[in-house]
Scaffold this motif. Structure first.
Motif, mmCIF file in Angstrom:
data_model
loop_
_atom_site.group_PDB
_atom_site.id
_atom_site.type_symbol
_atom_site.label_atom_id
_atom_site.label_comp_id
_atom_site.label_asym_id
_atom_site.label_seq_id
_atom_site.Cartn_x
_atom_site.Cartn_y
_atom_site.Cartn_z
ATOM 1 N N ASN A 44 7.181 -14.280 -15.978
ATOM 2 C CA ASN A 44 7.679 -13.173 -15.182
ATOM 3 C C ASN A 44 9.137 -12.910 -15.543
ATOM 4 O OD1 ASN A 44 9.429 -14.902 -13.495
ATOM 5 N ND2 ASN A 44 7.510 -15.668 -12.670
ATOM 6 N N TYR A 45 9.664 -11.849 -15.009
ATOM 7 C CA TYR A 45 11.088 -11.553 -15.166
ATOM 8 C C TYR A 45 11.602 -10.953 -13.871
ATOM 9 C CZ TYR A 45 9.592 -6.720 -16.064
ATOM 10 O OH TYR A 45 9.038 -5.476 -15.975
ATOM 11 N N GLU A 46 12.895 -11.059 -13.652
ATOM 12 C CA GLU A 46 13.482 -10.516 -12.434
ATOM 13 C C GLU A 46 13.853 -9.059 -12.646
ATOM 14 O OE1 GLU A 46 16.695 -12.976 -11.080
ATOM 15 O OE2 GLU A 46 15.295 -14.465 -10.304
ATOM 16 N N ARG A 47 13.639 -8.295 -11.600
ATOM 17 C CA ARG A 47 13.972 -6.868 -11.626
ATOM 18 C C ARG A 47 14.678 -6.504 -10.335
ATOM 19 N NH1 ARG A 47 9.916 -1.768 -12.505
ATOM 20 N NH2 ARG A 47 11.370 -0.208 -11.730
ATOM 21 N N ASN A 48 15.780 -5.802 -10.459
ATOM 22 C CA ASN A 48 16.505 -5.332 -9.280
ATOM 23 C C ASN A 48 15.863 -4.053 -8.774
ATOM 24 O OD1 ASN A 48 18.432 -7.380 -9.493
ATOM 25 N ND2 ASN A 48 19.599 -6.194 -10.967
ATOM 26 N N ILE A 49 15.786 -3.925 -7.462
ATOM 27 C CA ILE A 49 15.287 -2.695 -6.862
ATOM 28 C C ILE A 49 16.260 -2.258 -5.774
ATOM 29 C CG2 ILE A 49 12.869 -3.155 -7.374
ATOM 30 C CD1 ILE A 49 12.502 -3.939 -4.438
ATOM 31 N N VAL A 50 16.298 -0.962 -5.537
ATOM 32 C CA VAL A 50 17.153 -0.384 -4.510
ATOM 33 C C VAL A 50 16.259 0.392 -3.560
ATOM 34 C CG1 VAL A 50 19.043 1.226 -4.062
ATOM 35 C CG2 VAL A 50 19.076 -0.192 -6.118
ATOM 36 N N TYR A 51 16.452 0.170 -2.261
ATOM 37 C CA TYR A 51 15.696 0.914 -1.266
ATOM 38 C C TYR A 51 16.610 1.280 -0.101
ATOM 39 C CZ TYR A 51 15.266 -3.592 1.179
ATOM 40 O OH TYR A 51 15.529 -4.783 1.804
ATOM 41 N N PHE A 52 16.146 2.193 0.709
ATOM 42 C CA PHE A 52 16.915 2.737 1.813
ATOM 43 C C PHE A 52 16.109 2.524 3.085
ATOM 44 C CE2 PHE A 52 19.024 6.246 4.108
ATOM 45 C CZ PHE A 52 20.338 6.017 3.724
ATOM 46 N N LYS A 53 16.716 1.869 4.082
ATOM 47 C CA LYS A 53 16.003 1.605 5.328
ATOM 48 C C LYS A 53 16.958 1.757 6.503
ATOM 49 C CE LYS A 53 13.091 -1.814 7.533
ATOM 50 N NZ LYS A 53 12.495 -3.133 7.436
ATOM 51 N N ASN A 54 16.557 2.533 7.484
ATOM 52 C CA ASN A 54 17.354 2.758 8.688
ATOM 53 C C ASN A 54 18.782 3.198 8.365
ATOM 54 O OD1 ASN A 54 15.145 1.970 10.267
ATOM 55 N ND2 ASN A 54 15.757 -0.175 10.151
ATOM 56 N N GLY A 55 18.908 4.079 7.384
ATOM 57 C CA GLY A 55 20.211 4.619 7.046
ATOM 58 C C GLY A 55 21.102 3.709 6.213
ATOM 59 N N ILE A 56 20.556 2.604 5.732
ATOM 60 C CA ILE A 56 21.353 1.654 4.952
ATOM 61 C C ILE A 56 20.683 1.425 3.601
ATOM 62 C CG2 ILE A 56 22.294 -0.688 4.878
ATOM 63 C CD1 ILE A 56 22.172 -0.660 7.958
ATOM 64 N N LYS A 57 21.502 1.396 2.559
ATOM 65 C CA LYS A 57 21.014 1.133 1.205
ATOM 66 C C LYS A 57 20.988 -0.375 0.977
ATOM 67 C CE LYS A 57 22.270 2.261 -3.552
ATOM 68 N NZ LYS A 57 23.225 3.008 -4.381
ATOM 69 N N TYR A 58 19.859 -0.884 0.492
ATOM 70 C CA TYR A 58 19.690 -2.313 0.227
ATOM 71 C C TYR A 58 19.326 -2.534 -1.229
ATOM 72 C CZ TYR A 58 19.315 -2.944 5.293
ATOM 73 O OH TYR A 58 19.556 -2.955 6.638
#
Length: 133
Positions: A44-58
């Motif tokens: 496997n390899y690591e992958r960064n993801i960006v998501y938005f929840k309740n008005g906050i970017k994670y």
């Protein structure tokens, strides 16, 4: 090559990330390149993801699983359906931004709210138009 894995993990959530990372058998119907059913897990390899929840970017890091076909020696990544190949942002994040853009929200407001550039919003919009059927 990328294989979308949608069973059980169609929508983004921490719970679905865990389900994906814990899944051992993806029930893949043959190699996408040659069609062979003779494949093995290939790390496997690591992958960064960006998501938005309740008005906050994670941001999160997930482990993307890989397989290798024993017939043609090609390797394939198995990504969950809530991700888009070669993109960091989740599908839901991109769709939410594009919906807001369609509602004619001011570009500066979108940039500030989602903490992304105007150019990226326009790129996503062009990609959507190009692939819309």
């Amino acid at each position: 090559m990328i294989i979308h894995y949608s069973t059980k993990v169609k929508k983004f959530s921490k719970k679905n990330i865990y389900k994906y990372e814990e899944t051992e058998n993806f029930n893949i119907k043959g190699c996408p390149h040659c069609g062979s059913d003779d494949y093995i897990r290939w790390g496997n390899y690591e992958r960064n993801i960006v998501y938005f929840k309740n008005g906050i970017k994670y941001e999160e890091t997930i482990k993307i699983k890989r397989i290798k076909c024993n017939n043609c020696n090609k390797t394939h990544s198995i990504i969950p359906a809530f991700l888009i190949p070669y993109k960091v942002h989740t599908l839901e994040y991109i769709i939410e931004v594009l919906k807001k853009k369609e509602k004619k929200e001011r570009s500066i407001k979108l940039e500030e709210k989602y903490k992304i550039s105007r150019q990226l919003i326009n790129y996503w919009s062009e990609c959507y138009k190009e692939h819309y059927t």
